[in-house]
Scaffold this active site. Structure first.
Site, short mmCIF file in Angstrom:
data_model
loop_
_atom_site.label_atom_id
_atom_site.label_comp_id
_atom_site.label_asym_id
_atom_site.label_seq_id
_atom_site.Cartn_x
_atom_site.Cartn_y
_atom_site.Cartn_z
N GLY A 281 -5.04 3.66 -8.37
CA GLY A 281 -5.13 4.12 -9.72
C GLY A 281 -4.13 5.27 -9.92
O GLY A 281 -3.93 5.85 -10.98
N ASP B 115 -10.29 4.63 -1.80
CA ASP B 115 -10.91 3.68 -1.04
C ASP B 115 -12.43 3.71 -1.12
O ASP B 115 -13.06 4.64 -1.21
CB ASP B 115 -10.74 3.88 0.55
CG ASP B 115 -9.15 3.60 0.79
OD1 ASP B 115 -8.36 3.36 -0.02
OD2 ASP B 115 -8.77 3.54 2.04
N ASP C 256 0.78 -1.14 0.07
CA ASP C 256 -0.04 0.14 -0.07
C ASP C 256 0.92 1.27 0.12
O ASP C 256 1.57 1.55 1.08
CB ASP C 256 -0.81 -0.07 1.03
CG ASP C 256 -2.05 0.79 1.20
OD1 ASP C 256 -2.16 1.86 0.32
OD2 ASP C 256 -2.80 0.86 2.05
C1 GLA Z 1 -5.52 2.34 2.59
C2 GLA Z 1 -5.93 1.43 1.60
C3 GLA Z 1 -7.15 0.53 2.38
C4 GLA Z 1 -6.43 0.04 3.78
C5 GLA Z 1 -5.79 1.15 4.43
C6 GLA Z 1 -5.01 0.67 5.84
O1 GLA Z 1 -6.61 3.40 2.83
O2 GLA Z 1 -6.53 1.79 0.48
O3 GLA Z 1 -7.61 -0.39 1.69
O4 GLA Z 1 -5.42 -1.03 3.53
O5 GLA Z 1 -5.08 1.92 3.57
O6 GLA Z 1 -4.51 1.86 6.34
#
Ligand code: GLA
Length: 386
Positions: A188, A209, A152
């Site tokens: 993206g 998200d 991430d």
């Molecule tokens: C980001 C990701 C989420 C999740 C959070 C965790 O926002 O897009 O899917 O993994 O981090 O902190």
């Protein structure tokens, strides 16, 4: 059976030819052959995730019948990390006393397990990221028995070349020799769909998200149109995880969510509490005919074929020549929505099955019209008529 010289040559040559073909195969050609299915801790538990939570969800994915329809990955998201030891190896925090024992428990149920990190120094929630420790972390995940990594972006944003950062971890995972699905989570940015597979990615987030809200979900889901050319076996667009069962949408809205994700050949990663799921969420998440659309081996992501105001018709070609069709109503009040068989390449007549009603509707000429509830869907499978 005696392996003849001829057989031997075929056995040896196929992998060589595949690796020469230039086709990006992600972490391995057998990984994520169809969109991954499972459960992830984030949407419901966020930082409340723990060893006990993960064990309970693994128990529930089996007991609820989810595993038997294909949900096999149990994915630990953010908030599991502790500090590094003197040699730089990552240790879990106190909520995860023994990660290897947890992985063994999940594997003992014939499930797979996954973990989460970031290319930057910190994860999105401020826990320890992999920056500068990519190979060590990949080795640690492999030693624990992990089968999946979600990586991430968060604190790496603005620090350097994103593609190189994702490649670094992709290479580190490969080097371990343990097959691990590699899920890129960069919302993206820098059009991850254009380079995700080339750095070893098996899936990549295409947007921000998701939230347990019809308008957020539908913006994401209906916004995927046009990305279909980048998806295929081993490498998928990821419009984010499922919210079905978390309570913020109506039954029709959750059916729209599930139908759309299946037409999109999206990963089906549930984000609810499987241990207290109600019958309605279970029915939506486990409909085998709807799941079969997502998991179809042709591996083609669907696309929109018609839009009139709030009414949309989407199609997904399936193996053996049939077609999945979603009739969607994004507006207020029930409205009729029509699919014209010529628009899906079926000519004049088609045999229609309703996949939520689980009913054969029979042969129709030229088109089929259904009344679709507000924010709802009618999901069909069409076969060529005689
Ligand atoms: C980001 C990701 C989420 C999740 C959070 C965790 O926002 O897009 O899917 O993994 O981090 O902190």
């Amino acid at each position: 059976m005696k392996i003849t010289h001829h057989c031997f040559c075929i056995l040896m040559c196929v992998p060589i030819l595949l690796s020469w073909s230039g086709i990006a195969l992600g972490q391995g050609s057998m990984l994520a052959r169809t969109p991954p299915m499972g459960w992830n801790s984030w949407n419901h538990f966020a930082c409340e995730v723990s060893d006990a939570v993960v064990r309970a969800q693994a128990d529930a994915i089996v007991a609820s019948g989810m595993k038997s329809v294909g949900y096999v990955y149990i994915l630990i998201d953010d908030c599991w990390q502790g500090t590094r030891d003197a040699a730089g190896y990552i240790r879990p925090n106190a909520k995860f006393p023994d990660m290897k024992a947890l992985a063994d428990y999940v594997h003992s149920k014939a499930l797979k397990i996954g973990i989460y990190s970031s290319p930057g120094p910190k994860t999105c929630e401020g826990y320890t990221g992999s920056y500068g420790h990519e190979e060590q972390d990949a080795q640690t995940y492999a030693a624990w028995g992990m089968d999946y990594l979600k990586y991430d972006l968060c604190s790496y944003d603005g620090m350097g070349d994103q593609v190189a950062a994702y490649k670094k971890m992709g290479d580190a995972l490969k080097k371990t020799g343990r097959p691990m699905v590699y899920a890129l989570c960069q919302y993206g940015m820098q059009k991850g769909w254009q380079w995700g597979a080339s750095v070893g990615g098996n899936l990549w987030r295409t947007d921000d998200d998701i939230r347990d809200d019809y308008y957020v979900m539908s913006e994401l889901g209906f916004g995927q149109n046009g990305l279909e050319q980048f998806a295929g076996p081993g490498h998928w667009n990821d419009p984010d995880m499922l919210e079905v069962g978390n309570g913020g949408m109506t039954t029709d809205e959750y059916r729209t969510h599930m139908s759309l994700w299946c037409i999109l050949a999206a990963p089906l990663i549930t984000g609810n509490n499987l241990a207290n799921m109600d019958a309605e969420a279970r029915e939506i998440l486990t409909n085998p005919e709807v799941i079969a659309i997502d998991q179809d081996l042709l591996g083609v992501q669907g696309h929109r074929i018609k839009q009139e105001g709030p009414l949309e018709v989407w199609m997904k070609p399936l193996k053996e020549g049939s077609t999945a069709v979603g009739l969607f109503n994004r507006g207020w009040g029930a409205m009729p929505v029509t699919v014209d068989f010529r628009d899906v390449g079926l000519g004049n007549s088609a045999v229609v099955r309703d996949l939520w009603a689980k009913k054969d509707l029979g042969p129709f000429q030229e088109k089929y019209t259904a009344t679709v509830p507000q924010h709802g869907v009618v999901m069909l499978q069409l076969k060529r008529g005689t």
